[in-house]
Design a protein around this motif. Structure first.
Motif, short mmCIF file in Angstrom:
data_model
loop_
_atom_site.label_atom_id
_atom_site.label_comp_id
_atom_site.label_asym_id
_atom_site.label_seq_id
_atom_site.Cartn_x
_atom_site.Cartn_y
_atom_site.Cartn_z
N ASP A 119 0.81 -1.22 0.00
CA ASP A 119 0.00 0.00 0.00
C ASP A 119 0.84 1.27 0.00
OD1 ASP A 119 -0.69 0.08 3.61
OD2 ASP A 119 1.14 -0.32 2.44
N LEU A 120 2.01 1.22 -0.61
CA LEU A 120 2.81 2.44 -0.71
C LEU A 120 2.16 3.35 -1.76
CD1 LEU A 120 6.38 0.81 -0.64
CD2 LEU A 120 5.20 2.00 1.23
N ASP A 121 1.99 4.62 -1.43
CA ASP A 121 1.22 5.56 -2.26
C ASP A 121 1.86 5.74 -3.64
OD1 ASP A 121 -0.06 7.72 -3.44
OD2 ASP A 121 -0.25 8.81 -1.54
N PRO A 122 1.19 5.29 -4.71
CA PRO A 122 1.78 5.38 -6.04
C PRO A 122 1.93 6.81 -6.56
CG PRO A 122 -0.46 4.56 -6.20
CD PRO A 122 -0.15 4.67 -4.73
N ASN A 123 1.32 7.79 -5.85
CA ASN A 123 1.56 9.18 -6.24
C ASN A 123 2.97 9.62 -5.90
OD1 ASN A 123 -1.08 9.79 -7.22
ND2 ASN A 123 -1.78 9.74 -5.10
N TYR A 124 3.59 8.89 -4.99
CA TYR A 124 4.96 9.21 -4.56
C TYR A 124 5.95 8.12 -4.96
CZ TYR A 124 2.78 12.92 -1.94
OH TYR A 124 2.08 14.05 -1.59
N VAL A 125 5.51 6.87 -4.77
CA VAL A 125 6.42 5.76 -5.07
C VAL A 125 6.22 5.34 -6.52
CG1 VAL A 125 7.07 3.39 -4.49
CG2 VAL A 125 6.39 4.99 -2.68
N LEU A 126 7.22 5.63 -7.34
CA LEU A 126 7.08 5.43 -8.78
C LEU A 126 7.37 3.99 -9.20
CD1 LEU A 126 8.96 8.69 -9.87
CD2 LEU A 126 6.50 8.37 -9.50
N SER A 127 8.33 3.36 -8.53
CA SER A 127 8.67 1.98 -8.88
C SER A 127 9.30 1.30 -7.68
CB SER A 127 9.61 1.93 -10.08
OG SER A 127 10.81 2.61 -9.77
N SER A 128 9.21 -0.03 -7.70
CA SER A 128 9.76 -0.86 -6.61
C SER A 128 10.64 -1.94 -7.20
CB SER A 128 8.63 -1.50 -5.81
OG SER A 128 7.69 -0.53 -5.42
N ARG A 129 11.72 -2.27 -6.46
CA ARG A 129 12.69 -3.20 -7.03
C ARG A 129 13.45 -3.91 -5.92
NH1 ARG A 129 18.36 -2.59 -8.45
NH2 ARG A 129 18.86 -3.27 -10.55
N VAL A 130 13.71 -5.19 -6.10
CA VAL A 130 14.58 -5.92 -5.18
C VAL A 130 15.61 -6.66 -6.01
CG1 VAL A 130 14.74 -7.70 -3.40
CG2 VAL A 130 12.71 -6.24 -3.52
N GLN A 241 6.57 -1.13 -11.92
CA GLN A 241 6.15 0.25 -11.65
C GLN A 241 5.23 0.27 -10.44
OE1 GLN A 241 7.61 2.40 -13.30
NE2 GLN A 241 7.74 1.95 -15.47
N GLY A 242 5.21 1.42 -9.76
CA GLY A 242 4.29 1.57 -8.63
C GLY A 242 4.89 1.09 -7.32
N GLY A 243 4.04 1.06 -6.28
CA GLY A 243 4.52 0.83 -4.93
C GLY A 243 4.22 -0.52 -4.31
N VAL A 248 6.48 -7.47 -5.49
CA VAL A 248 7.86 -7.53 -6.01
C VAL A 248 8.67 -8.53 -5.20
CG1 VAL A 248 10.02 -6.21 -6.22
CG2 VAL A 248 7.87 -5.21 -6.99
N PHE A 249 8.51 -8.50 -3.87
CA PHE A 249 9.28 -9.38 -2.99
C PHE A 249 8.81 -10.83 -3.12
CE2 PHE A 249 12.34 -10.30 0.06
CZ PHE A 249 11.83 -10.92 1.18
N ARG A 250 7.50 -11.02 -3.29
CA ARG A 250 6.97 -12.38 -3.47
C ARG A 250 7.61 -13.01 -4.71
NH1 ARG A 250 4.29 -15.28 -6.71
NH2 ARG A 250 4.06 -13.49 -8.09
N ARG A 291 19.52 -5.59 -2.16
CA ARG A 291 19.21 -4.18 -2.14
C ARG A 291 17.77 -4.07 -2.61
NH1 ARG A 291 19.67 1.19 -4.13
NH2 ARG A 291 19.75 0.67 -6.36
N GLY A 292 16.91 -3.71 -1.64
CA GLY A 292 15.50 -3.55 -1.98
C GLY A 292 15.18 -2.07 -1.90
N GLY A 293 14.54 -1.55 -2.90
CA GLY A 293 14.30 -0.11 -2.83
C GLY A 293 13.21 0.37 -3.76
N VAL A 294 12.96 1.68 -3.66
CA VAL A 294 11.95 2.34 -4.47
C VAL A 294 12.53 3.60 -5.08
CG1 VAL A 294 10.07 1.48 -3.03
CG2 VAL A 294 11.11 3.69 -2.51
N HIS A 295 11.89 4.03 -6.18
CA HIS A 295 12.10 5.39 -6.66
C HIS A 295 10.92 6.19 -6.10
CE1 HIS A 295 14.95 4.66 -10.33
NE2 HIS A 295 15.45 4.23 -9.19
#
Lengths: 380, 432
Positions: A119-130, A241-243, A248-250, A291-295
């Motif tokens: 539930d990370l707000d996609p208006n702020y979190v543009l992409s997620s990556r691990v 893309q998105g939050g 992504v982790f699954r 390294r797990g992170g977001v833009h």
């Protein structure tokens, strides 16, 4: 295994005559390496012929930066971490928050243990990556491997990845045979990796014989990606893309476990031990290698006086959107976990999820002109 | 094979190394260097066919000559210092080359490389040096500058004159392979010898590690300072390791004689001055080199040299004389003439920009120098003359440059007057 006759020749000179000049250096290796340690280790070689001079060459060639502390050494094979422990244990301790030679590292790739993250707000979190790395047992690492070994790694990897199914069904693109069309598409998808130019990597010998034995595999959905023979044997990446970091982790955990199962069947499991976790080329990536992170858009928070302190307390690090050593563009930052060794994959991704959620709330508060002092967390 | 190393190390040379390293262990090591054997064989887990590099997109001399059969024959060998074929060819594997520019694609790690890997190096040398065959031919050395004639150019055209070569210290590994201790030993030996130079050759050494900002700026302004190599052709061979440890620049007080220590070779020796007096530049070059050689021999050392390959250097392209003699010359009209490249070819000359190799010419000013290195002596008689057995020497090479530059200046003057110019005939094919 290979005998290192060059090192035998070198032993005819004294340790003092061979000891590197580290007077202008600022990296972990230079801080730890003394003449005594060097004298003790210089006569050794791992079964594949890797020596202490091979370990430290990149740190000798790259004195470092007054503000950024690089590691300054690499492993050439699994045995390096044992053969050169007098040098590497203190470096690991410095780099990984005081991790002791007797400490044990817990691996947890059970994605169900992650709380929230969808539930990370996609208006702020543009992409997620691990991302993480994996080394294949029985082969030496990129600083040291021969062309034959590197091709062996590639061949095994292609076989393993070809047997993936369902959401993981995909295709391998070797760097040597890539067409222009394929190359352009991979660049547009932000998948293609280049020949390393950073002297931190080239001085360690990782770019030899480029692009022989290197390639990129990705699933048809373009959400799961494997780099073969770049800085490590394998780099495994899950992204979208998105939050929805939970998803992504699954996919990351499931994909990794599928791949590991196939390699084990071929009698080439991943390099791992209960002290150092997953064994990778750079000591900074030991443990989870994760390294797990977001833009994430944080234009106001990033200019707040306490931004750095907040990151430190949350055990997070910032990078520009081009990755390591790049600048942030338009207030968008790459925020990821700082830890690798001593905590599990689930714990590290949890810190990202919780930390980013908090920082987005802080950003929203700052947008409304409100103070955030009450929200600043304690040190995790 | 033994004849290549016919200059047996003298007792005093052994003393030189012993005093540096100390102990009886090294005495034994030195005694075994009397003959060339390959070192302990390299053991590997994959067969040669699995290790053979992918050279399909490559255009360099190594790639042209490294067949799978030669690779299989040599891959398990090592020189006594432990240098291997894979190390020698790494730079050529990593740098496929350019469709128009054919690089050498390999280096030597030590003197013995040229013997142990002769099956590959001989054909590479033959291709690079116009058919010179190291297994059958002899290279002549001639550093008698009195043989040079017409070596004073019109200073309205020739801005500066320069002669450079390289020298390696026998018994120490070359830059791609040397250990830190060996590199420091090279520095010690050379700096110690240079300190003995006198009169117009007396000078000072500037170590790269301890250079002050003021010294650095002065050396840059004088165009003396060399940088850490950035060309992947050099870095991929390992020459830039441990930079700037044991690297430095020595020059005489008059700034006309310069020695680089531990850059691409153990030493690069340069004689230069403004204007067109190439004869004087070459005289100083020959005198300086002879003095340096005498000084190192006094201390029990010698240069790497043999009668097949002449002076032994890191890159096979620099074997023989290792000599590049050239000028910076203003040829604005010639630079626009489409016949320039053919003329240079037939004069056995090459052009570079004024920044050196791989730079562009600025304002019609070129760096013009000799193409050849091996099989030709330092002095040279006009390329039209009969050739002899064996090759041409340093004197021959410098004379070639002098004659060629004079010809180019004549052409430029003719074009200025609106007259036509002629392409000179090509020289005799150098070696059968």
């Amino acid at each position: 295994m290979a005998k290192n006759c060059h090192n035998d020749y070198k032993m005819k000179f004294s340790g003092d005559e061979e000891f590197p000049d580290l007077s202008l250096h600022n990296n972990h290796m230079a801080k730890v390496l003394t003449k005594e340690i060097y004298a003790k280790l210089r006569g050794k070689s791992t079964p594949s012929g890797f020596t202490v001079d091979d370990v430290i060459q990149t740190g000798v060639d790259n004195p470092g930066h007054p503000f950024i502390m690089t590691v300054g050494c690499v492993a050439g094979d699994e045995e390096s971490y044992e053969a050169f422990k007098e040098l590497l244990d203190p470096i690991i301790s410095d780099r990984h928050g005081g991790y002791k030679p007797t400490d044990k590292h817990a691996t947890d790739l059970n994605f169900e243990n992650l709380k929230g993250g969808d539930d990370l707000d996609p208006n702020y979190v543009l992409s997620s990556r691990v991302r993480t790395g994996r080394s294949i047992k029985g082969f030496t690492l990129p600083p040291h491997n021969s062309r034959g070994e590197r091709r062996g790694i590639e061949k095994l990897s292609i076989e393993a990845l070809a047997s993936l199914d369902g959401e993981f069904k995909g295709k391998y693109y070797p760097l040597s045979g890539m067409t222009d069309a394929e190359q352009d598409l991979l660049i547009n998808d932000h998948f293609l990796f280049d020949k390393p130019v950073s002297p931190l990597l080239t001085c360690a010998g990782m770019a030899r014989d480029w692009p022989d034995g290197r390639g990129i595999w990705h699933n048809n959905n373009k959400t799961f990606l494997v780099w073969v023979n770049e800085e490590d044997h394998l780099r495994v990446i899950s992204m979208q893309q998105g939050g929805n970091m939970k998803e992504v982790f699954r996919r990351f955990c499931v994909g990794l476990q599928n791949i590991e199962g196939i390699f084990k069947k071929h009698n080439h499991g991943f390099m791992w031990n209960e002290h150092l976790g997953y064994i990778l080329t750079c000591p900074s990536n030991l443990g989870t290698g994760l390294r797990g992170g977001v833009h994430v858009k944080l234009p106001k928070l990033s200019t707040h006086a306490k931004f750095e302190e907040i990151l430190t307390r949350l055990r997070l690090q910032k990078r520009g959107t081009g990755g390591v050593d790049t600048a942030s563009v338009g207030g968008v930052f790459d925020i990821s976990n700082a830890d690798r060794l001593g905590s599990s994959e689930v714990a590290q991704v949890q810190m990202v999820v919780d930390g980013v959620k908090l920082m987005v709330e802080m950003e929203k508060k700052l947008e409304k002109g409100e103070a955030i002092d009450g929200m600043i967390p304690a040190q995790k | 094979m033994a004849s290549s190393f016919s200059r047996i190390l003298t007792t005093r040379r052994k003393i030189g190394l012993l005093s540096a390293v100390g102990g009886s262990v090294t005495a034994g090591f030195l005694l075994h260097r009397e003959h060339v054997g390959a070192g302990a064989p390299v053991r590997r887990s994959y067969p040669a066919s699995a290790e053979y590099p992918d050279l399909r997109k490559h255009n360099n001399c190594m790639a042209s000559h490294l067949t799978p059969a030669i690779y299989a024959k040599l891959v398990d060998k090592a020189t006594p210092n432990g240098y291997t074929l894979d190390l020698a060819i790494q730079t050529g594997v990593d740098n496929p080359g350019h469709p128009f520019i054919k690089t050498v694609g390999m280096v030597a790690g030590d003197e013995e490389s040229y013997e142990v890997f002769a099956d590959l190096l001989d054909p590479v040398i033959k291709e690079r040096h116009n058919g010179y065959n190291p297994s059958t031919m002899k290279h002549p050395t001639d550093l008698d500058s009195s043989k040079i004639h017409s070596g004073n150019f019109d200073p309205r055209y020739v801005l500066s004159s320069r002669v450079r070569t390289g020298r390696s210290i026998r018994g120490l590994s070359l830059p791609p392979a040397c250990t830190r201790a060996e590199r420091r030993e090279v520095e010690r030996v050379v700096v110690d010898a240079l300190a003995g130079l006198k009169d117009d050759l007396a000078g000072k050494y500037y170590s790269l590690t301890v250079m002050t900002d003021a010294e650095q700026q002065q050396l840059i302004d004088d165009h003396f300072l060399f940088d850490k190599p950035v060309s992947p052709l050099l870095t991929c061979s390992g020459m830039a390791r441990d930079w700037p440890d044991a690297r430095g620049i020595w020059h005489n007080n008059e700034k006309t004689f310069l020695v680089w220590v531990n850059e691409e070779d153990h030493t690069r020796v340069i004689s230069m001055e403004k204007g067109g007096n190439m004869k004087r530049v070459f005289e100083r070059f020959c005198n300086g080199l002879k003095e340096v050689e005498r000084l190192i021999q006094e201390r029990g050392w010698e240069f790497m040299w043999n009668e097949k390959l002449g002076y032994i250097l890191t890159c096979p392209s620099n074997l023989g004389t290792g000599l590049r003699a050239g000028v910076h010359v203003k040829l604005p009209l010639m630079s626009r003439d489409p016949r320039l490249n053919k003329i240079l070819d037939n004069l056995r000359l090459q052009k570079r920009g004024t920044g050196g190799v791989d730079t562009a010419a600025v304002g019609g000013t070129y760096d013009i120098s000799n193409l050849d290195r091996l099989g030709l002596s330092e002095t040279c008689f006009h390329s039209g003359e009969e050739h002899f057995e064996g090759g041409v020497n340093k004197v021959q090479l410098v004379q070639t440059v002098i004659d060629g530059v004079n010809y180019l200046i004549e052409c430029e003057k003719r074009l200025e007057k609106g007259q036509d110019i002629k392409v000179p005939p090509p020289p005799h094919k150098l070696f059968k």
